[in-house]
Motif scaffolding. Structure first.
Motif, PDB file in Angstrom:
ATOM      1  N   SER A 264       0.811  -1.217   0.000  1.00  0.00           N
ATOM      2  CA  SER A 264       0.000   0.000   0.000  1.00  0.00           C
ATOM      3  C   SER A 264       0.848   1.272   0.000  1.00  0.00           C
ATOM      4  O   SER A 264       0.394   2.319  -0.441  1.00  0.00           O
ATOM      5  CB  SER A 264      -0.921   0.020   1.228  1.00  0.00           C
ATOM      6  OG  SER A 264      -0.203   0.369   2.403  1.00  0.00           O
ATOM      7  N   GLY A 265       2.070   1.174   0.535  1.00  0.00           N
ATOM      8  CA  GLY A 265       2.909   2.354   0.662  1.00  0.00           C
ATOM      9  C   GLY A 265       2.464   3.289   1.777  1.00  0.00           C
ATOM     10  O   GLY A 265       2.995   4.376   1.935  1.00  0.00           O
ATOM     11  N   LYS A 266       1.491   2.855   2.567  1.00  0.00           N
ATOM     12  CA  LYS A 266       0.961   3.680   3.657  1.00  0.00           C
ATOM     13  C   LYS A 266       1.538   3.232   4.992  1.00  0.00           C
ATOM     14  O   LYS A 266       2.149   2.169   5.096  1.00  0.00           O
ATOM     15  CB  LYS A 266      -0.559   3.577   3.701  1.00  0.00           C
ATOM     16  CG  LYS A 266      -1.237   4.061   2.442  1.00  0.00           C
ATOM     17  CD  LYS A 266      -2.734   3.857   2.539  1.00  0.00           C
ATOM     18  CE  LYS A 266      -3.416   4.298   1.245  1.00  0.00           C
ATOM     19  NZ  LYS A 266      -4.864   4.054   1.295  1.00  0.00           N
ATOM     20  N   GLU A 267       1.308   4.036   6.031  1.00  0.00           N
ATOM     21  CA  GLU A 267       1.746   3.677   7.378  1.00  0.00           C
ATOM     22  C   GLU A 267       0.770   2.728   8.056  1.00  0.00           C
ATOM     23  O   GLU A 267       1.144   1.987   8.948  1.00  0.00           O
ATOM     24  CB  GLU A 267       1.943   4.926   8.233  1.00  0.00           C
ATOM     25  CG  GLU A 267       3.139   5.762   7.801  1.00  0.00           C
ATOM     26  CD  GLU A 267       3.473   6.862   8.782  1.00  0.00           C
ATOM     27  OE1 GLU A 267       2.673   7.159   9.696  1.00  0.00           O
ATOM     28  OE2 GLU A 267       4.561   7.436   8.633  1.00  0.00           O
ATOM     29  N   PHE A 268      -0.512   2.769   7.662  1.00  0.00           N
ATOM     30  CA  PHE A 268      -1.490   1.845   8.236  1.00  0.00           C
ATOM     31  C   PHE A 268      -2.566   1.544   7.201  1.00  0.00           C
ATOM     32  O   PHE A 268      -2.813   2.342   6.291  1.00  0.00           O
ATOM     33  CB  PHE A 268      -2.132   2.412   9.511  1.00  0.00           C
ATOM     34  CG  PHE A 268      -3.103   3.527   9.264  1.00  0.00           C
ATOM     35  CD1 PHE A 268      -4.448   3.268   9.085  1.00  0.00           C
ATOM     36  CD2 PHE A 268      -2.667   4.838   9.199  1.00  0.00           C
ATOM     37  CE1 PHE A 268      -5.346   4.297   8.851  1.00  0.00           C
ATOM     38  CE2 PHE A 268      -3.551   5.877   8.972  1.00  0.00           C
ATOM     39  CZ  PHE A 268      -4.893   5.601   8.792  1.00  0.00           C
ATOM     40  N   ILE A 269      -3.181   0.389   7.373  1.00  0.00           N
ATOM     41  CA  ILE A 269      -4.344   0.037   6.558  1.00  0.00           C
ATOM     42  C   ILE A 269      -5.381  -0.633   7.461  1.00  0.00           C
ATOM     43  O   ILE A 269      -5.045  -1.269   8.457  1.00  0.00           O
ATOM     44  CB  ILE A 269      -4.007  -0.892   5.364  1.00  0.00           C
ATOM     45  CG1 ILE A 269      -3.329  -2.180   5.819  1.00  0.00           C
ATOM     46  CG2 ILE A 269      -3.167  -0.151   4.326  1.00  0.00           C
ATOM     47  CD1 ILE A 269      -3.154  -3.222   4.718  1.00  0.00           C
TER      48      ILE A 269
ATOM     49  N   ILE B 210      -3.413  -2.570  10.725  1.00  0.00           N
ATOM     50  CA  ILE B 210      -2.001  -2.897  10.901  1.00  0.00           C
ATOM     51  C   ILE B 210      -1.245  -1.591  10.671  1.00  0.00           C
ATOM     52  O   ILE B 210      -1.611  -0.803   9.809  1.00  0.00           O
ATOM     53  CB  ILE B 210      -1.554  -4.048   9.976  1.00  0.00           C
ATOM     54  CG1 ILE B 210      -0.159  -4.536  10.346  1.00  0.00           C
ATOM     55  CG2 ILE B 210      -1.683  -3.680   8.528  1.00  0.00           C
ATOM     56  CD1 ILE B 210       0.232  -5.843   9.670  1.00  0.00           C
ATOM     57  N   TYR B 211      -0.211  -1.346  11.485  1.00  0.00           N
ATOM     58  CA  TYR B 211       0.434  -0.034  11.531  1.00  0.00           C
ATOM     59  C   TYR B 211       1.944  -0.175  11.592  1.00  0.00           C
ATOM     60  O   TYR B 211       2.468  -0.953  12.383  1.00  0.00           O
ATOM     61  CB  TYR B 211      -0.088   0.710  12.758  1.00  0.00           C
ATOM     62  CG  TYR B 211       0.470   2.078  13.003  1.00  0.00           C
ATOM     63  CD1 TYR B 211       0.522   3.046  12.012  1.00  0.00           C
ATOM     64  CD2 TYR B 211       0.914   2.433  14.273  1.00  0.00           C
ATOM     65  CE1 TYR B 211       1.018   4.317  12.264  1.00  0.00           C
ATOM     66  CE2 TYR B 211       1.395   3.698  14.540  1.00  0.00           C
ATOM     67  CZ  TYR B 211       1.445   4.639  13.531  1.00  0.00           C
ATOM     68  OH  TYR B 211       1.930   5.900  13.794  1.00  0.00           O
ATOM     69  N   LYS B 212       2.615   0.580  10.729  1.00  0.00           N
ATOM     70  CA  LYS B 212       4.078   0.657  10.733  1.00  0.00           C
ATOM     71  C   LYS B 212       4.462   2.114  10.517  1.00  0.00           C
ATOM     72  O   LYS B 212       4.535   2.589   9.390  1.00  0.00           O
ATOM     73  CB  LYS B 212       4.683  -0.213   9.630  1.00  0.00           C
ATOM     74  CG  LYS B 212       6.211  -0.155   9.595  1.00  0.00           C
ATOM     75  CD  LYS B 212       6.770  -1.061   8.522  1.00  0.00           C
ATOM     76  CE  LYS B 212       8.271  -1.046   8.393  1.00  0.00           C
ATOM     77  NZ  LYS B 212       9.065  -0.784   9.552  1.00  0.00           N
TER      78      LYS B 212
END
Length: 104
Positions: free
Chosen positions: A20-25, A37-39
């Motif tokens: 996704s290239g995102k920090e969370f989805i 989920i979060y990074k």
């Protein structure tokens, strides 16, 4: 009662997040529960939320700040945050990823 089983596989969730290239989805949602989920990338920029939440650390380690209290965390740890309370992950490793569960 649910009519069917909903499964979110950890490895698939991590892969989806990376793609996704995102920090969370967001991975699951119903009126009482939301699962993400979060990074965070370098810095955790989140603000207090309107719902209670808890984290279940998938990988990595660091420190977690809840108001003025700072505690170390590592893979497998559970962290609870009441609604509207200031919190953030600090000094976390590059491999840090966590489940996020919003409840209530």
């Amino acid at each position: 009662m649910m009519d069917s089983l909903t499964k979110v596989a950890q490895d698939q969730a991590v892969q989806q997040l990376k793609q996704s290239g995102k920090e969370f989805i967001s991975l699951f949602q119903n009126p009482l529960l939301s699962v993400e989920i979060y990074k965070p990338h370098l810095k955790d920029k989140q603000k207090p939320h309107d719902r209670d939440e808890f984290y279940l650390v998938i990988s990595g380690e660091g420190k977690f700040q809840l108001l003025d209290e700072v505690t170390p965390f590592q893979k497998g740890d559970f962290l609870y945050v009441p609604a509207h309370v200031e919190h953030r992950f600090i000094e976390f490793s590059d491999d840090f990823i966590t489940w996020v569960f919003f409840i209530g």
